[in-house]
Design an enzyme around this catalytic site. Structure first.
Site, PDB file in Angstrom:
ATOM      1  N   GLY A 134      40.044   3.757 -33.919  1.00  0.00           N
ATOM      2  CA  GLY A 134      39.555   4.859 -33.089  1.00  0.00           C
ATOM      3  C   GLY A 134      40.602   5.844 -32.652  1.00  0.00           C
ATOM      4  O   GLY A 134      41.115   6.632 -33.452  1.00  0.00           O
ATOM      5  N   LYS A 205      39.024  -2.835 -41.928  1.00  0.00           N
ATOM      6  CA  LYS A 205      40.111  -1.992 -41.428  1.00  0.00           C
ATOM      7  C   LYS A 205      41.461  -2.496 -41.924  1.00  0.00           C
ATOM      8  O   LYS A 205      42.335  -1.717 -42.287  1.00  0.00           O
ATOM      9  CB  LYS A 205      40.070  -1.961 -39.898  1.00  0.00           C
ATOM     10  N   GLY A 302      34.360   4.354 -29.375  1.00  0.00           N
ATOM     11  CA  GLY A 302      33.774   5.184 -28.341  1.00  0.00           C
ATOM     12  C   GLY A 302      33.695   6.619 -28.818  1.00  0.00           C
ATOM     13  O   GLY A 302      34.452   7.044 -29.692  1.00  0.00           O
TER      14      GLY A 302
HETATM   15  N1  LIG Z   1      30.880   4.817 -32.528  1.00  0.00           N
HETATM   16  C1  LIG Z   1      32.161   4.548 -32.628  1.00  0.00           C
HETATM   17  O1  LIG Z   1      32.808   4.290 -31.614  1.00  0.00           O
HETATM   18  C2  LIG Z   1      32.863   4.600 -33.960  1.00  0.00           C
HETATM   19  C3  LIG Z   1      34.245   4.394 -33.990  1.00  0.00           C
HETATM   20  C4  LIG Z   1      34.919   4.477 -35.220  1.00  0.00           C
HETATM   21  C5  LIG Z   1      34.197   4.718 -36.373  1.00  0.00           C
HETATM   22  N2  LIG Z   1      32.841   4.873 -36.311  1.00  0.00           N
HETATM   23  C6  LIG Z   1      32.128   5.134 -37.569  1.00  0.00           C
HETATM   24  O2  LIG Z   1      31.611   6.441 -37.505  1.00  0.00           O
HETATM   25  C7  LIG Z   1      30.398   6.507 -38.242  1.00  0.00           C
HETATM   26  C8  LIG Z   1      29.309   7.034 -37.340  1.00  0.00           C
HETATM   27  O3  LIG Z   1      29.204   6.160 -36.242  1.00  0.00           O
HETATM   28  P1  LIG Z   1      28.261   6.482 -35.002  1.00  0.00           P
HETATM   29  O4  LIG Z   1      28.652   5.509 -33.939  1.00  0.00           O
HETATM   30  O5  LIG Z   1      28.314   7.907 -34.693  1.00  0.00           O
HETATM   31  O6  LIG Z   1      26.854   6.059 -35.589  1.00  0.00           O
HETATM   32  P2  LIG Z   1      25.406   6.543 -35.106  1.00  0.00           P
HETATM   33  O7  LIG Z   1      25.437   6.864 -33.665  1.00  0.00           O
HETATM   34  O8  LIG Z   1      24.444   5.566 -35.624  1.00  0.00           O
HETATM   35  O9  LIG Z   1      25.247   7.906 -35.880  1.00  0.00           O
HETATM   36  C9  LIG Z   1      25.015   8.009 -37.253  1.00  0.00           C
HETATM   37  C10 LIG Z   1      24.210   9.268 -37.439  1.00  0.00           C
HETATM   38  O10 LIG Z   1      23.994   9.510 -38.817  1.00  0.00           O
HETATM   39  C11 LIG Z   1      22.712  10.052 -38.937  1.00  0.00           C
HETATM   40  N3  LIG Z   1      22.197   9.933 -40.293  1.00  0.00           N
HETATM   41  C12 LIG Z   1      21.926   8.809 -41.006  1.00  0.00           C
HETATM   42  N4  LIG Z   1      21.475   9.156 -42.218  1.00  0.00           N
HETATM   43  C13 LIG Z   1      21.448  10.498 -42.271  1.00  0.00           C
HETATM   44  C14 LIG Z   1      21.066  11.440 -43.247  1.00  0.00           C
HETATM   45  N5  LIG Z   1      20.622  11.059 -44.431  1.00  0.00           N
HETATM   46  N6  LIG Z   1      21.202  12.760 -42.952  1.00  0.00           N
HETATM   47  C15 LIG Z   1      21.652  13.153 -41.757  1.00  0.00           C
HETATM   48  N7  LIG Z   1      22.030  12.297 -40.782  1.00  0.00           N
HETATM   49  C16 LIG Z   1      21.915  10.989 -41.044  1.00  0.00           C
HETATM   50  C17 LIG Z   1      21.891   9.306 -37.953  1.00  0.00           C
HETATM   51  O11 LIG Z   1      20.769  10.091 -37.678  1.00  0.00           O
HETATM   52  P3  LIG Z   1      19.619   9.675 -36.664  1.00  0.00           P
HETATM   53  O12 LIG Z   1      20.168  10.144 -35.326  1.00  0.00           O
HETATM   54  O13 LIG Z   1      18.498  10.451 -37.138  1.00  0.00           O
HETATM   55  O14 LIG Z   1      19.481   8.191 -36.763  1.00  0.00           O
HETATM   56  C18 LIG Z   1      22.848   9.188 -36.782  1.00  0.00           C
HETATM   57  O15 LIG Z   1      22.733  10.282 -35.901  1.00  0.00           O
HETATM   58  C19 LIG Z   1      30.146   5.095 -38.739  1.00  0.00           C
HETATM   59  O16 LIG Z   1      30.648   4.980 -40.042  1.00  0.00           O
HETATM   60  C20 LIG Z   1      30.972   4.221 -37.815  1.00  0.00           C
HETATM   61  O17 LIG Z   1      31.397   3.035 -38.422  1.00  0.00           O
HETATM   62  C21 LIG Z   1      32.176   4.828 -35.126  1.00  0.00           C
END
Ligand SMILES: NC(=O)c1ccc[n+]([C@@H]2O[C@H](COP(=O)([O-])OP(=O)(O)OC[C@H]3O[C@@H](n4cnc5c(N)ncnc54)[C@H](OP(=O)(O)O)[C@@H]3O)[C@@H](O)[C@H]2O)c1
Ligand SMILES: NC(=O)c1ccc[n+]([C@@H]2O[C@H](COP(=O)([O-])OP(=O)(O)OC[C@H]3O[C@@H](n4cnc5c(N)ncnc54)[C@H](OP(=O)(O)O)[C@@H]3O)[C@@H](O)[C@H]2O)c1
Lengths: 435, 435
Positions: A134, A205, A302
Site C-alpha cells: 500500500g 506480493k 486502505g
Molecule cells: N483496498 C485496498 O486497500 C487495496 C490496497 C492495495 C491494492 N488493492 C487492489 O486494488 C484493486 C482494487 O481494489 P478495491 O479495494 O478498490 O476494490 P473494490 O472496492 O472492489 O473496487 C473494484 C471496482 O472495480 C469495479 N469493476 C469490476 N469490474 C468492472 C468492469 N468490468 N468495468 C468497470 N468497473 C469494474 C467494481 O465496480 P462495482 O462498483 O460496480 O462493483 C468496483 O468498483 C484490487 O486489485 C486490490 O487488490 C486494494
C-alpha cells in the site's frame, strides 16, 4: 501548462481515492508532474451506483470504449480487482496505446510475464507501486533507490488484514472468528477474506518483490506458505510468555545455494521492529550488501494510502520516468533467465516452536526429547503447564518446546515422528522462530 | 551494451566506496541502468596517497582538467566535502556539460539555489540522495514516492554521530568527552565534530528536506537549533526515569500559520520507534495527508551506505530519470516563490522538561511553580531528588519538572524569570518533549 489526460477504470475503494486526489489536489500533482493530470474519464459498471466522489459532468461512463477510442487519454489507472475481466481489459488498454498504473497484485502475480511482455512489445509501461504494501513505496525503493545493492534478504508483514487479526487476537485475547468479523466491519477484510488469511495475498506480493529484488521468476503458488487462519490463541499466549509475538511473515533470503521464500506465522522477538507492527500496518526490512538494513513501516492498505501510491505512479508515468524504468529493468521478461532459483526447502535452517498436547504421565517428555535428539534438534527451552482448572492428572496438558537451529527437513521429520507417539493426543503445532 | 562514462572527483571515504561499487559490481549497475557505468577517471589531490581501492591503470588523475576536457565523461560524482573548492569545481563541471551526483549537504544548504539554477540554465542535473540520511533514500521518497501527498510533518534523527554519542552516554552512562573520542576512533565523528554535535549538520539536512517536502526556502542558519554538545548525563538519566530517551530531533511541522522547523535534543517516549533508534542509525517519520505515517530507518552514514545512495543516483542519472525529475521539480528555483513560511517560534506549542538546581529550603518549589502558573504553564509531574551522598541539607538539589503544553514564548519567558529567582543556583535546563 501541458496536460496529460488520465482515465480510471474501476471506481471502487482505491479508484475513488485516486479520483479524489486528482480532482481535489490538482495543484500538487501538477507541481510534481510539471503538467496537469486531467481526469477525463472514469469507467464504472453501474452509472446509477452512488460513488463517494463528485465527478464533473461527462467523466463517468459505463463504456470502456470511451477510453479505448480516445487517443487523448494516454495513462490509465486500472483499478479493477481479480483476474478477469481485469486481464483482458489491461491488454486492450495496452493495445490501444495507454500506459497503465495498477494496484492488482493478484493479476500481476498470475499474469505478470504475459502483461509485461505485451506492454514492452507495444512500447508501453505498467507501474504497480500500489500492488505491494500500500502506502510503503517498496517497489520504487527496491528497484531504484537500492539499485546499487545486492539485496541479501527481505522480511515483511505484507498483509494488513492478517496483521490486524493477529494483533487483535494477541492484545484482546479475542478468538479468530470474532476478530475476522470486526476486521470486516472496519473494512479491512473483504466479505471473503480467504486470500488474505491463508497467506495467498502475502505470497503474491512476495513473488513480485522476489522478482524485483533477486531476479527470481517464481510462481507465487510455489512459495511454501501457511496462513493465520488456523492460528490458536494459545500459541499467541505461550509465545508472549516466551518473549515473542506471532506475525504473518513473508521472507526472502538469498544464500549461496539459492533463494529461500516463505510465508508463515512466525515468532518474532518482542521489542524488535517487526514485532511491534500493529493492526493494519505493514513493514518491510530489506538488507542490502552496501546499504545494510533499511526498515520501512506504513499503512499497508486502505483507500488513501493505496491511492497515494497509484497517483505517484500516475505522476511518474506522465513525467516519463516510468517508461525509462520499465524499459531498463525488463520486469518479468520471459527472455531473461532467472537470476535466483528457489532453495530446497528441506535444507533451510531455523529455530522452531513446538506445541504438543501430551498425556500427563511419566516418560512422555523423554520420548519426545529423544525423537528430537535423534534428528539432531537441540532444545532451547521447555514449558510444560499444569492442566486447566478442573482437569485431572490424566487429562492431556500442553507442552511447548523452543528449539535451537535445525534444518527444515529434520524438523518436519521429527514432527511426523512425534505425532505418531502414543503419548501425543493431537496434532503438533510447529511455528518458525525468527532470531 | 551502451556505456556511460563516469568520473569521481574526491576519493575519500565515500568516493572510495563508490569506486568499489562501480568496479566490483558492474553487473548489477548495468542491470539496473541498462548500460555499463564505466569509471573512466577518479580525480585525487595526491596521486601518491594510498587508497583502499584498486583503480585500473589510467583512472586516477590529479588533474580535474582530465574530466572537464573529456566530452565522453557525462556524469560526475562530486565527493569533495566543504564549500570551497567544492562549489567552484561543481560549477566548472556543470559548465563543461556534466551531470552531477553529490553527497555534500553543506554545499547544497549553503549554495543550493546558485548551483541548481546554474544547472538548469545549462540543461544539466544535480542528484543528491546521499546528502541526507545516508542509506535511507529519503530524497526520492519525499520528492517522488510520496508526491501525491501534502506532507504534514517530518521528524528525524538525521545525524548519526550525535545519535551515536547520545546512545552511548545513555546506555553506558559515559561522559560526553569520552564518547566523542570513541566516536572518532570508530570513524563516526570527524577530527572536528563541531558541525555534527552542535546541530548544524542536522539543520542543513532539514533545510533540504523542508524545501522538498514543503517548498520552503529557508536558510539553514535560520532554523532554531541546539546541539547535543551541552547535554548533561543527568538529563539522560532523569528522562529515562520519566520514560523517555533524549534524541537530537530535527522537526518540520506544517500548520495553518506556517512551518515549524527546529533541531533540538528532545525527550522521546521509550518504546516509540524514534526513541529506539540507536548508535549511528538515522530514522525519519513522514506524515502525508493521503498515505498517513511512513517510517524509515537505516544507516545514516558510513562508506557503503552513502556509496549505495550515490550509485543509485548515478544509475538514475545515466538512465535519464534524474533529468526528468530535475526539470519538473525545479528544486531550489529562485523563480518559485516559497510555498511555506517559517512560523513565529514563540507561538509554537509543546511540552517542556525543566531541570533546575534549587536551594533546599522552604518556599523554593512554591516560587518556581508560581512563575509557571503566571505564564499559564501547567505542571504534569515534579521529581525532586535528595542531595547526593555527603551533601548537607543546605546544598542545592536537582528539581525536574515536566509541563503540559505551553507556547514556546511562555516557556522561554518563564525560564528567564525562574533563572533570576534567588533560590535557583545555576542555569535552567529546558528540553522539548515529544508526545
Ligand atoms: N483496498 C485496498 O486497500 C487495496 C490496497 C492495495 C491494492 N488493492 C487492489 O486494488 C484493486 C482494487 O481494489 P478495491 O479495494 O478498490 O476494490 P473494490 O472496492 O472492489 O473496487 C473494484 C471496482 O472495480 C469495479 N469493476 C469490476 N469490474 C468492472 C468492469 N468490468 N468495468 C468497470 N468497473 C469494474 C467494481 O465496480 P462495482 O462498483 O460496480 O462493483 C468496483 O468498483 C484490487 O486489485 C486490490 O487488490 C486494494
Ligand atoms: N562519510 C560519510 O559517511 C558521509 C555520509 C553522507 C555524506 N557525506 C558527504 O560526502 C562528502 C565526502 O565525504 P567523505 O566522508 O568521503 O570525506 P573525506 O573522506 O574527507 O573525502 C573527501 C575527499 O575529497 C578530496 N579532495 C578535497 N579537495 C580536493 C580537490 N581539490 N581535488 C580532489 N580531491 C579533493 C580529499 O582528498 P585527500 O584524500 O587528498 O584529502 C578527500 O579524499 C562530504 O560532503 C560529506 O559531507 C559523507
Amino acid at each position: 501548462m501541458e496536460k496529460t489526460n488520465i482515465a480510471i477504470v474501476g471506481l471502487g475503494t482505491v479508484g475513488t481515492g485516486v479520483a479524489k486526489l486528482l480532482l481535489d489536489h490538482g495543484d500538487r500533482t501538477s507541481r510534481h508532474a510539471g503538467r496537469t493530470l486531467w481526469l477525463k474519464k472514469a469507467v464504472v459498471r453501474d452509472l446509477a451506483k452512488h460513488r463517494d466522489v463528485d465527478l464533473p459532468a461527462g467523466v463517468a461512463t459505463d463504456s470502456l470504449e470511451d477510453v479505448i477510442n480516445d487517443p487523448e487519454i494516454s495513462v490509465v489507472a486500472q483499478l479493477i480487482g481479480g483476474l478477469e475481466p481485469a486481464r483482458s481489459i489491461m491488454l486492450r488498454l495496452l493495445e490501444s496505446g495507454k500506459d497503465i498504473v495498477t494496484a492488482n497484485k493478484a493479476l500481476l502475480a498470475e499474469h505478470g510475464p504475459e502483461l509485461f511482455t505485451r506492454a514492452r512489445e507495444l512500447g508501453r509501461s505498467i507501474a504497480f507501486e500500489a500492488s505491494v504494501a500500500g502506502g510503503i513505496p517498496i517497489i520504487a525503493n527496491v528497484s531504484q533507490c537500492l539499485s546499487a545493492n545486492q539485496i541479501r534478504s527481505l522480511e515483511g508483514i505484507l498483509n494488513g488484514t492478517s496483521n490486524f487479526i493477529v494483533t487483535q487476537m494477541d492484545e484482546k485475547g479475542a478468538p479468530y472468528d470474532v476478530v475476522v468479523r470486526k476486521a470486516q466491519e472496519l473494512g479491512y477484510a473483504e466479505a471473503d477474506p480467504t486470500m488474505d488469511v491463508d497467506g495467498t495475498d502475502a505470497a503474491q506480493k512476495l513473488a513480485i518483490l522476489a522478482h524485483l529484488a533477486f531476479g527470481a521468476t517464481v510462481d507465487w503458488s510455489d512459495i511454501p506458505r501457511m496462513g493465520i487462519d488456523g492460528l490458536d490463541p494459545d500459541d499467541l499466549r505461550y509465545s508472549r510468555q516466551l518473549g515473542y509475538r506471532i506475525k504473518l511473515l513473508a521472507l526472502a533470503n538469498l544464500a549461496d545455494d539459492g533463494l529461500e521464500l516463505s510465508v508463515a506465522p512466525t515468532l518474532v522477538r518482542i521489542g524488535t521492529p517487526l514485532a511491534e507492527v500493529r493492526d493494519a500496518f505493514n513493514a518491510i526490512r530489506v538488507v542490502g550488501d552496501a546499504v545494510g538494513p533499511v526498515f520501512y513501516h506504513g499503512l499497508g492498505a486502505g483507500q488513501m494510502p493505496t491511492a497515494s501510491a497509484v497517483v505517484a505512479d500516475l505522476i511518474d508515468t506522465a513525467v516519463g520516468r516510468t517508461r525509462l524504468t520499465f524499459q531498463t529493468l525488463e520486469y518479468f521478461s520471459i527472455d531473461n533467465p532467472p537470476r535466483a532459483k528457489l532453495r530446497d526447502a528441506d535444507t533451510l535452517v531455523g529455530r522452531n516452536y513446538f506445541r504438543l498436547s501430551v498425556a500427563n504421565h511419566p516418560g512422555t517428555l523423554a520420548s519426545i526429547t529423544s525423537v528430537l535428539a535423534k534428528h539432531k534438534i537441540s532444545i532451547a527451552s521447555v514449558m510444560q503447564h499444569e492442566g486447566e482448572n478442573g482437569s485431572t492428572h490424566l487429562d492431556p496438558v500442553p507442552l511447548v518446546i523452543m528449539t535451537h537451529e535445525a534444518t527444515e527437513g529434520a524438523a518436519r521429520a521429527a514432527t511426523q515422528e512425534i505425532e505418531s507417539l502414543d503419548s501425543i493426543t493431537g496434532p503438533v503445532v510447529r511455528l518458525r522462530v525468527k532470531d
